[in-house]
Design a protein around this motif. Structure first.
Motif, PDB file in Angstrom:
ATOM      1  N   ASP A   1      65.078 -17.890   9.769  1.00 35.00           N
ATOM      2  CA  ASP A   1      63.647 -18.086   9.527  1.00 35.00           C
ATOM      3  C   ASP A   1      63.162 -19.351  10.245  1.00 35.00           C
ATOM      4  N   VAL A   2      63.132 -19.243  11.574  1.00 35.02           N
ATOM      5  CA  VAL A   2      62.823 -20.423  12.378  1.00 35.02           C
ATOM      6  C   VAL A   2      61.378 -20.451  12.872  1.00 35.02           C
ATOM      7  N   ILE A   3      60.701 -19.314  12.835  1.00 37.14           N
ATOM      8  CA  ILE A   3      59.349 -19.222  13.404  1.00 37.14           C
ATOM      9  C   ILE A   3      58.370 -20.191  12.748  1.00 37.14           C
ATOM     10  N   PRO A   4      58.350 -20.338  11.421  1.00 34.06           N
ATOM     11  CA  PRO A   4      57.420 -21.314  10.819  1.00 34.06           C
ATOM     12  C   PRO A   4      57.654 -22.742  11.340  1.00 34.06           C
ATOM     13  N   SER A   5      58.923 -23.117  11.525  1.00 31.15           N
ATOM     14  CA  SER A   5      59.235 -24.465  12.020  1.00 31.15           C
ATOM     15  C   SER A   5      58.737 -24.657  13.443  1.00 31.15           C
ATOM     16  N   ILE A   6      58.862 -23.601  14.260  1.00 26.37           N
ATOM     17  CA  ILE A   6      58.406 -23.696  15.655  1.00 26.37           C
ATOM     18  C   ILE A   6      56.891 -23.826  15.694  1.00 26.37           C
ATOM     19  N   ILE A   7      56.188 -22.976  14.923  1.00 26.35           N
ATOM     20  CA  ILE A   7      54.718 -23.012  14.909  1.00 26.35           C
ATOM     21  C   ILE A   7      54.218 -24.382  14.440  1.00 26.35           C
ATOM     22  N   ASP A   8      54.956 -24.974  13.507  1.00 28.17           N
ATOM     23  CA  ASP A   8      54.557 -26.279  12.964  1.00 28.17           C
ATOM     24  C   ASP A   8      54.540 -27.367  14.043  1.00 28.17           C
ATOM     25  N   LYS A   9      55.307 -27.169  15.104  1.00 24.30           N
ATOM     26  CA  LYS A   9      55.394 -28.176  16.159  1.00 24.30           C
ATOM     27  C   LYS A   9      54.484 -27.862  17.351  1.00 24.30           C
TER      28      LYS A   9
ATOM     29  N   ALA B   1      58.858 -24.747  22.921  1.00 28.05           N
ATOM     30  CA  ALA B   1      58.541 -24.025  21.680  1.00 28.05           C
ATOM     31  C   ALA B   1      57.836 -22.709  22.001  1.00 28.05           C
ATOM     32  N   THR B   2      56.880 -22.767  22.936  1.00 28.75           N
ATOM     33  CA  THR B   2      56.190 -21.529  23.333  1.00 28.75           C
ATOM     34  C   THR B   2      57.116 -20.598  24.108  1.00 28.75           C
ATOM     35  N   LEU B   3      58.064 -21.187  24.874  1.00 28.56           N
ATOM     36  CA  LEU B   3      59.049 -20.344  25.577  1.00 28.56           C
ATOM     37  C   LEU B   3      59.871 -19.561  24.565  1.00 28.56           C
ATOM     38  N   CYS B   4      60.270 -20.250  23.493  1.00 34.55           N
ATOM     39  CA  CYS B   4      61.060 -19.591  22.451  1.00 34.55           C
ATOM     40  C   CYS B   4      60.260 -18.484  21.777  1.00 34.55           C
ATOM     41  N   LEU B   5      59.001 -18.782  21.428  1.00 34.49           N
ATOM     42  CA  LEU B   5      58.157 -17.779  20.778  1.00 34.49           C
ATOM     43  C   LEU B   5      57.825 -16.623  21.709  1.00 34.49           C
ATOM     44  N   ALA B   6      57.687 -16.908  23.002  1.00 37.20           N
ATOM     45  CA  ALA B   6      57.402 -15.852  23.975  1.00 37.20           C
ATOM     46  C   ALA B   6      58.533 -14.831  24.005  1.00 37.20           C
TER      47      ALA B   6
ATOM     48  N   PRO C   1      45.965 -19.727  16.029  1.00 37.28           N
ATOM     49  CA  PRO C   1      45.079 -20.873  16.290  1.00 37.28           C
ATOM     50  C   PRO C   1      45.683 -21.938  17.206  1.00 37.28           C
ATOM     51  N   PRO C   2      46.917 -22.428  16.933  1.00 39.64           N
ATOM     52  CA  PRO C   2      47.471 -23.424  17.865  1.00 39.64           C
ATOM     53  C   PRO C   2      47.754 -22.857  19.255  1.00 39.64           C
ATOM     54  N   LEU C   3      48.127 -21.562  19.311  1.00 43.49           N
ATOM     55  CA  LEU C   3      48.396 -20.949  20.620  1.00 43.49           C
ATOM     56  C   LEU C   3      47.128 -20.888  21.469  1.00 43.49           C
ATOM     57  N   ILE C   4      46.004 -20.555  20.831  1.00 47.45           N
ATOM     58  CA  ILE C   4      44.727 -20.506  21.562  1.00 47.45           C
ATOM     59  C   ILE C   4      44.340 -21.904  22.032  1.00 47.45           C
TER      60      ILE C   4
ATOM     61  N   HIS D   1      53.306 -19.582  28.786  1.00 49.44           N
ATOM     62  CA  HIS D   1      54.053 -19.103  27.618  1.00 49.44           C
ATOM     63  C   HIS D   1      53.117 -18.739  26.474  1.00 49.44           C
ATOM     64  N   SER D   2      52.084 -19.567  26.268  1.00 52.89           N
ATOM     65  CA  SER D   2      51.118 -19.265  25.206  1.00 52.89           C
ATOM     66  C   SER D   2      50.410 -17.949  25.476  1.00 52.89           C
ATOM     67  N   LEU D   3      50.052 -17.727  26.732  1.00 53.66           N
ATOM     68  CA  LEU D   3      49.413 -16.467  27.120  1.00 53.66           C
ATOM     69  C   LEU D   3      50.326 -15.275  26.856  1.00 53.66           C
ATOM     70  N   GLU D   4      51.603 -15.426  27.188  1.00 51.91           N
ATOM     71  CA  GLU D   4      52.556 -14.339  26.957  1.00 51.91           C
ATOM     72  C   GLU D   4      52.599 -13.956  25.479  1.00 51.91           C
TER      73      GLU D   4
END
Length: 816
Positions: A108-116, A129-134, A153-156, A169-172
């Motif tokens: 459950d790592v996604i919440p921690s990544i989004i937090d940063k 962080a965005t590379l990981c989420l992408a 919201p943070p990605l936008i 990465h954010s766009l992806e």
């Protein structure tokens, strides 16, 4: 003595260990260092893992096996910025590997990544962080987790980052998320349109591509299109299309344009700004086929609105489309045919395509190897020929009907449906219908009748209804085995399929062989059920039922109990009595094969001479065949000679042979001849009917007083005939004692044979009667009435008496 214990130190040692340089030469050692409490060691360990993982997928998998993933996921939340940064770098690089990505989904790592992803965080953290989420956002479950944890919201916000890698990465991630409707709406609501439009001006082609692909997804929503228009989105797109340096972006840009032109407001806006003219110029500019086809798709999208079609017509879009039909590329032709199909809903455009000579090119596309092109071409022809005779002949002159018949064998249901619709449109013209039939259209329609595709069935049944108005076509359908699948479609609960099927059944039932075969497959029972249903009944089902019955008067009389004066009894007619609702009426052949039973006999009609060709007079003089001992000089078959009987016992007749001999009704043939000779010469129509009534009465036992009707031995007589013939089927001509139902049937039969007009109506309890229409008085005299009089013919009690309907005498004759 007390136990001796170790003396504790009063104060801890204040001395620290001298710095020790650590040198890890194996990945396992470095992974172990990820658990160190010392920040310097963690920084160096994460950096080493990042460097090692960058070298290839084998290293990433090796690190995964050594357990590096779990501590890295913990270190991305470390309080030390350098530790966090290096941990994100290592985790981001590792997450690009599929095995690592699979393992990450279980943590459950996604919440921690989004937090940063906050703007206060280091840009390097944002990048990895965005590379990981992408990498993770390709998975549906991960997309849901990103959305639920408020990742959008943070990605936008990061779309406006100064770092191009963060932007990409954010766009992806956003592109992956907007595949779902919920995320598309959210991007619009969170103000995602302006930053996406800004990215269209990026120096990096990959970012521009992603921005356009994302816009293509989110502009499928109307509110998003409105915002896109307000933010000058069209201007941005047209600038890209006008820029020859951006040809790599034209395909995606045109797809966004196609979405936005769905709205009349958007189209009006782009048209006022000269955008439509620029689009027309662009479509004719030689360019890559993909770009050209996408441009035409824009036109097709615009043409979905009637108002837009008018504007496109004013811009002479038909001329552009006709030119594109000659482009040697299937994708361009396919898109053009779709645009032609859309524009064909405008009546003026239909004429323009014909005047510009566009039909030969569309017809030629029917022979293409491309399935999609053939489908689009058939759709265009279907729309162009709908309610347009001139276009129908244009397709005919281009030889389109031959190719369309071939398309009925196509594997694509849409192509088959379109081809059937076009042929149905064309078949209304007799000369074209004959030509269509000559190419085997009827046989080609049989297989589509078995389709499970609703539109195929709708169009095929309608096409068949139009083509089958030709007698030869109906015969061909029967030979090709098309009646069975057609009848099966009467079970359909799809309204249009059922309507068209009933229409086709109605047409095919015009021929008696077809009607009989369809009844054999249960058409009559199905139509009875349909007509009893409130939801399924229609005028089409009623027409089909009437047509089937009109082509099989035996069934009609059995089910409805009434034959009109226009229903002419012919050879092969038989009366089984009244049939119950939903009851199947057996054929004469089936009835003749049944063993003799106690039920009422089946009365059959046949006025044709047998195979010997003997005339009635010659047969009448043969003493072995007939006998004049019955009442009224009636000639009835008498028992065969003993040697004939023995011969028959030695060689028993087959049911078919027995049926043929029974139907060879010599007495009936003689009655027809007598009626022609004695009744037709009479000048007065009233007297003709009276004379025919007396002939029928005399034939079937003479007048019977009402009070003595119960003593009239008609039942015994019919039972004797059944026993003598060893059959439940009795020829009407041999009945010497008959009552209302038998006399009324004989009267109708003789009247039809000699050209006189009457009805046949079945009542209750073996009652039946004939109704006729006659003018009062002599037509040449002044006493002649202009209104005909309805009369019931008395065949039982006062033979020849004509009773006015609804009078007491007539009602008494019709009822007990």
């Amino acid at each position: 003595m007390g136990k001796k214990v170790k003396k504790e130190s009063e104060t801890p040692c204040k001395e620290t260990f001298d710095p020790l340089p650590v040198e890890g030469k194996t990945p396992a050692t470095v992974v172990l260092l990820l658990s160190s409490p010392e920040e310097d060691i963690l920084i160096k360990a994460c950096e080493a893992i990042h460097t090692f993982a960058e070298k290839g997928d084998e290293n990433k998998v090796s690190l995964l096996g050594l357990g590096a993933l779990q501590p890295l996921c913990q270190l991305i939340t470390h309080s030390n910025k350098l530790v966090r940064r290096n941990a994100f770098m290592a985790l981001g690089i590792m997450a690009t590997n599929s095995d690592v990505k699979t393992a990450l989904k279980k943590i459950d790592v996604i919440p921690s990544i989004i937090d940063k992803l906050s703007l206060e965080e280091d840009t390097v953290v944002h990048e990895f962080a965005t590379l990981c989420l992408a990498s993770l956002s390709v998975d549906f479950i991960c997309k849901v987790q990103i959305f639920d944890n408020k990742g959008l919201p943070p990605l936008i916000q990061l779309l406006s980052s100064l770092d191009p890698d963060v932007q990409k990465h954010s766009l992806e991630i956003i592109f992956n998320l907007v595949q779902d409707y919920q995320s598309r709406l959210a991007v619009h609501g969170l103000g995602g349109i302006p930053p996406l439009l800004d990215l269209l001006k990026s120096d990096f082609l990959a970012i521009q591509h992603l921005a356009l692909k994302t816009l293509q997804n989110i502009t499928t929503d109307k509110d998003t299109r409105n915002t896109f228009r307000e933010e000058q989105g069209f201007e941005n797109l047209m600038d890209i299309l006008d820029n020859k340096d951006f040809t790599d972006l034209h395909a995606e840009a045109l797809q966004v344009v196609a979405n936005c032109l769905n709205d009349s407001e958007s189209f009006q806006l782009i048209n006022k700004g000269g955008g439509l003219t620029r689009l027309m110029e662009f479509v004719l500019t030689p360019t890559a086929p993909e770009i050209q086809s996408n441009t035409v798709k824009c036109i097709a999208r615009v043409a979905q609105s009637s108002e837009n079609r008018k504007l496109l017509h004013e811009q002479d879009v038909e001329k552009v489309l006709v030119e594109l039909l000659s482009v040697a590329n299937d994708s361009v032709k396919t898109a053009t045919c779709h645009a032609v199909a859309a524009m064909s809903f405008n009546l003026a455009s239909k004429d323009s395509f014909r005047d510009l000579g566009g039909f030969p090119a569309v017809v030629q596309s029917l022979s293409s190897e491309s399935l999609t092109l053939r489908e689009a071409a058939t759709q265009a022809l279907s729309n162009l020929t709908h309610n347009n005779q001139l276009n129908i002949f244009a397709v005919y002159e281009a030889g389109g009907h031959e190719f369309l018949v071939q398309q009925l064998h196509d594997s694509c249901p849409r192509t088959v449906a379109n081809a059937a619709a076009t042929l149905g449109n064309m078949a209304g013209q007799e000369v074209i219908r004959c030509s269509i039939l000559s190419y085997g259209a009827i046989q080609a329609l049989v297989e589509p009748l078995k389709s499970t595709d609703t539109q195929v069935l709708v169009n095929t049944t309608l096409c068949l209804a139009v083509l089958a108005c030709d007698t030869d076509a109906r015969a061909e359908l029967q030979i090709a085995g098309g009646l069975h699948p057609l009848v099966n479609l009467l079970r359909s609960h799809h309204k249009e399929v059922l309507y068209n099927t009933c229409l086709a059944v109605n047409v095919c039932a015009s021929d008696e062989p077809n009607a009989v075969e369809m009844c054999k497959y249960g058409a009559l029972e199905m139509l009875q059920e349909i007509n009893q249903s409130v939801n399924r009944r229609s005028r089409f089902s009623e027409l089909a039922m009437i047509s089937l019955l009109n082509s099989n008067l035996s069934l009609k009389y059995s089910l409805t109990g009434c034959l009109a004066s226009s229903d002419i009894i012919t050879d092969g007619f038989y009366d089984t009595g009244k049939a119950g609702s939903g009851q199947r009426v057996l054929t004469l052949e089936e009835l003749s094969k049944q063993p003799v039973n106690q039920h009422r006999p089946i009365i059959a009609v046949n006025t044709v001479s047998d195979e010997t060709g003997d005339a009635p007079e010659e047969r009448q003089s043969n003493p072995s065949e007939t006998d004049t001992s019955s009442k009224g000089g009636r000639r009835t078959p008498r028992r065969r000679k003993e040697d004939d009987k023995q011969k028959d016992e030695a060689q028993p007749e087959s049911p078919t042979e027995k049926l043929w001999k029974m139907m060879d009704d010599i007495p009936l043939q003689n009655l027809v001849k007598e009626a022609k000779e004695s009744i037709l010469p009479l000048n007065d129509e009233w007297e003709q009917y009276a004379a025919l009534a007396r002939l029928v009465s005399r034939t079937m036992g003479g007048a019977v007083e009402i009070e003595k009707l119960h003593k009239f031995p008609w039942e015994l007589h019919l039972s004797e005939l059944k026993f003598e013939f060893q059959s439940n089927v009795i020829p009407i001509g041999i009945i010497g004692k008959g009552i209302y139902c038998h006399r009324a049937l004989l009267f109708k039969c003789l009247a039809d044979c000699i050209g006189m007009s009457c009805t046949l109506v079945r009542g209750e309890y073996n009652r039946a009667w004939n109704e006729i229409l006659l003018f009062k008085g002599n037509p040449s005299s002044n006493e002649h009435s202009s209104q005909p009089c309805r009369l019931i013919v008395d065949l039982m009690h006062q033979p020849g008496n004509l009773l006015k309907t609804k009078t007491a005498a007539a009602v008494q004759y019709q009822t007990i």
